[in-house]
Design a protein around this motif. Structure first.
Motif, PDB file in Angstrom:
ATOM      1  N   UNK A 206       0.859  -1.196   0.000  1.00 50.58           N
ATOM      2  CA  UNK A 206       0.000   0.000   0.000  1.00 50.58           C
ATOM      3  C   UNK A 206       0.887   1.235   0.000  1.00 50.58           C
ATOM      4  N   UNK A 207       0.835   1.976  -1.106  1.00 49.46           N
ATOM      5  CA  UNK A 207       1.725   3.123  -1.295  1.00 49.46           C
ATOM      6  C   UNK A 207       0.965   4.381  -1.687  1.00 49.46           C
ATOM      7  N   UNK A 208      -0.029   4.234  -2.555  1.00 48.43           N
ATOM      8  CA  UNK A 208      -0.763   5.379  -3.104  1.00 48.43           C
ATOM      9  C   UNK A 208      -2.227   5.321  -2.666  1.00 48.43           C
ATOM     10  N   UNK A 209      -2.930   6.444  -2.760  1.00 53.49           N
ATOM     11  CA  UNK A 209      -4.359   6.426  -2.409  1.00 53.49           C
ATOM     12  C   UNK A 209      -5.150   5.370  -3.170  1.00 53.49           C
ATOM     13  N   UNK A 210      -4.801   5.114  -4.436  1.00 54.33           N
ATOM     14  CA  UNK A 210      -5.496   4.094  -5.215  1.00 54.33           C
ATOM     15  C   UNK A 210      -5.372   2.721  -4.560  1.00 54.33           C
ATOM     16  N   UNK A 214      -8.148  -0.353  -3.696  1.00 53.96           N
ATOM     17  CA  UNK A 214      -7.987  -1.762  -4.074  1.00 53.96           C
ATOM     18  C   UNK A 214      -8.109  -2.652  -2.841  1.00 53.96           C
ATOM     19  N   UNK A 215      -7.440  -2.244  -1.751  1.00 55.76           N
ATOM     20  CA  UNK A 215      -7.488  -3.035  -0.512  1.00 55.76           C
ATOM     21  C   UNK A 215      -8.910  -3.137   0.010  1.00 55.76           C
ATOM     22  N   UNK A 216      -9.641  -2.036  -0.042  1.00 57.38           N
ATOM     23  CA  UNK A 216     -11.032  -2.026   0.406  1.00 57.38           C
ATOM     24  C   UNK A 216     -11.856  -3.049  -0.366  1.00 57.38           C
TER      25      UNK A 216
END
Length: 226
Positions: A206-210, A214-216
């Motif tokens: 997890x690095x960027x807001x996107x 995706x994780x959600x």
């Protein structure tokens, strides 16, 4: 065999555009780090976790630790100047012959199944590094500009990087070198052959807001059994 996971969570929120370190950002009302810790707890009943955090975030880590379903199997230590030094600090707490997993705290989507496959491969070959095949066209910079390379020969490296304890502890007795970008590169410098196994496409860092979106979605689908 004894099992230890060194979970390194020293990231910042700079690329996220937040003041909150990435490992503490919420997905489905839980910090990213909570999902990471529970994946390791779920993988083996005898898994022990060493959580490595910056000193200023130890209290927040304690709160997350206590919210897991088995906090007695987790303890904490303070990180170092670099990832290398943070991992070394975690390894200092391992005194028994064991299998050691080293994992990025913000790779919160890993599954217990991947952890078990890493364990089996490491027991068999001494180490196991999860990786996926590149799906995009890959070009590399050269003295003449750039050129395309065969993407089928490119592997995207993930964690948990998994080793016999004597291999990784011995490797981290070396002095730090700028080429040490992960644990495999540290171990490889001693001449150890690195064994790649198939990773998981959802095991993203997890690095960027996107990545949060995706994780959600991934976690929602898992809850629904999809």
């Amino acid at each position: 065999m004894e099992k230890y996971a060194v979970v390194v969570a020293g990231g910042s929120g700079l690329r996220m555009g937040t003041t909150i370190p990435k490992q503490f950002l919420l997905v489905r009302d839980k910090p990213l780090l909570w999902y990471t810790l529970n994946a390791f707890l779920d993988s083996f009943a005898d898994m022990q976790i060493i959580l490595v955090l910056p000193e200023q975030h130890i209290q927040t880590g304690q709160d997350i630790l206590r919210s897991t379903y088995d906090p007695d199997r987790i303890w904490m230590t303070v990180g170092g100047e670099t990832r290398f030094h943070s991992v070394r600090n975690g390894l200092q707490h391992i005194k028994k012959h064991s299998i050691v997993f080293v994992h990025d705290g913000v790779r919160c989507l890993l599954t217990p199944q991947l952890i078990r496959r890493c364990y089996d491969a490491a027991v068999d070959k001494g180490n196991a590094i999860p990786a996926t095949t590149a799906v995009d066209t890959i070009r590399i910079d050269t003295v003449n500009g750039n050129e395309q390379i065969d993407r089928n020969k490119v592997r995207i490296i993930q964690t948990p990087q998994t080793f016999f304890s004597d291999i990784i502890i011995n490797a981290f007795e070396q002095d730090f070198h700028e080429s040490f970008t992960d644990e495999a590169s540290v171990v490889e410098r001693l001449g150890v052959k690195i064994n790649l196994i198939e990773g998981e496409s959802t095991n993203i860092k997890i690095t960027r807001p996107l990545d949060l979106l995706i994780a959600e979605k991934v976690l929602e689908e898992r809850e629904m059994g999809l």
